[in-house]
Design an enzyme around this catalytic site. Sequence first.
Site, PDB file in Angstrom:
ATOM      1  N   CYS B 104       0.791  -1.079  -0.082  1.00 19.71           N
ATOM      2  CA  CYS B 104      -0.669   0.059  -0.193  1.00 19.71           C
ATOM      3  C   CYS B 104       0.443   1.384  -0.155  1.00 19.71           C
ATOM      4  O   CYS B 104       1.766   1.790   1.209  1.00 19.71           O
ATOM      5  CB  CYS B 104      -0.945   0.275   1.255  1.00 19.71           C
ATOM      6  SG  CYS B 104      -1.746   1.662   1.420  1.00 19.71           S
ATOM      7  N   CYS B 107      -0.566   4.087   2.500  1.00 17.51           N
ATOM      8  CA  CYS B 107      -0.783   3.998   4.074  1.00 17.51           C
ATOM      9  C   CYS B 107      -0.117   2.706   4.123  1.00 17.51           C
ATOM     10  O   CYS B 107       1.353   2.110   3.671  1.00 17.51           O
ATOM     11  CB  CYS B 107      -1.268   4.593   4.345  1.00 17.51           C
ATOM     12  SG  CYS B 107      -3.301   4.057   3.760  1.00 17.51           S
ATOM     13  N   SER B 108      -0.620   1.775   4.443  1.00 14.41           N
ATOM     14  CA  SER B 108      -0.351   0.485   4.995  1.00 14.41           C
ATOM     15  C   SER B 108      -1.828  -0.608   5.282  1.00 14.41           C
ATOM     16  O   SER B 108      -1.763  -1.370   5.701  1.00 14.41           O
ATOM     17  CB  SER B 108       0.529   0.419   6.579  1.00 14.41           C
ATOM     18  OG  SER B 108      -0.689   0.832   7.193  1.00 14.41           O
ATOM     19  N   CYS B 109      -2.498   0.112   4.214  1.00 12.79           N
ATOM     20  CA  CYS B 109      -4.213  -1.183   4.012  1.00 12.79           C
ATOM     21  C   CYS B 109      -3.692  -2.067   3.710  1.00 12.79           C
ATOM     22  O   CYS B 109      -2.557  -2.941   3.661  1.00 12.79           O
ATOM     23  CB  CYS B 109      -4.636  -0.741   2.788  1.00 12.79           C
ATOM     24  SG  CYS B 109      -4.710   1.316   2.592  1.00 12.79           S
TER      25      CYS B 109
END
Lengths: 96, 196
Positions: B104, B107-109
């Site tokens: 991602c 962000c950090s999905c």
Amino acid sequence: MGEARFSPGVRVRTSLIDPPHHTRLPRYVRGRVGQVVELQGTHPLPDQRARRIADPRVEPVYTVRFAARDLWGEGTHSVTVDLWESYLAPATEEVR
Amino acid sequence: MSTDHTGLPIAAHVRRLEERLIEAGYTTDAELDDTIATYLAEASPVNGARIVARAWVDPGFRRRLLADANAALPELGLSMGNGLQEQRLRVVENSTDHHNVLVCTLCSCYPISLLGPSPSWYKHEAYRSRVVREPRAVLAEFGLELPEHVDITVRDTSAETRYMVLPVRPEGTRELDEEQLAALVTREGLIGTAAV
């Protein structure tokens, strides 16, 4: 916006707009041409949600495949990115 | 790009938000703790591994999983909700000539319920910026040397859908049962930074 504007296989160009607010169109795919792979359902537009706009527009989200060469000028892999419909225009149209 | 959240005032912000919600009568500390505990207790790569093992032994399940993962998960008693709002899941299949890897970049999905809390490198700018540009080199640094003929697709999971990789069943595992197969699957295999 209910009906999906783009079908799988269609070539699309991403927007060049660099908005002053939140968006989920990553910078590295701005103004690039890719191919729609599949629909990922419909979801509220994050650009509007982040600004607390009441009843944000719900749009189709598409998986779009980009060739590494079209993003970086080199490479043989591809990158897929999930993008809201208003980030996209048919690849034949003028870039917004 | 956001990088490491450690040291940022985010924890204080979150706490302030919690306090306001509690003051307004929307929730309580106990309810918040319960929800988070339940969510994390059930969030584990064991879930992802069970899905993979079932797909390896049951071609019908594999087809259903790849066609509509959310509809297939209840067959294993799993869901993408975990008590919270259900998220869409897309399972992508690796083969001997095509490899998927997840990132991602914004962000950090990440599908926490199926893979457990994400590894710290998944959230680091180095991984997020490099894997979309030079995945073969990044994977090699993880110890995964892919043959030249293998096509790589990097999945930037930038919207609402969460992704999980279905790795290739390793050779020489014909004798193993479903439970033994599940034990072979790692979190990195489900992200695509390891073969399995």
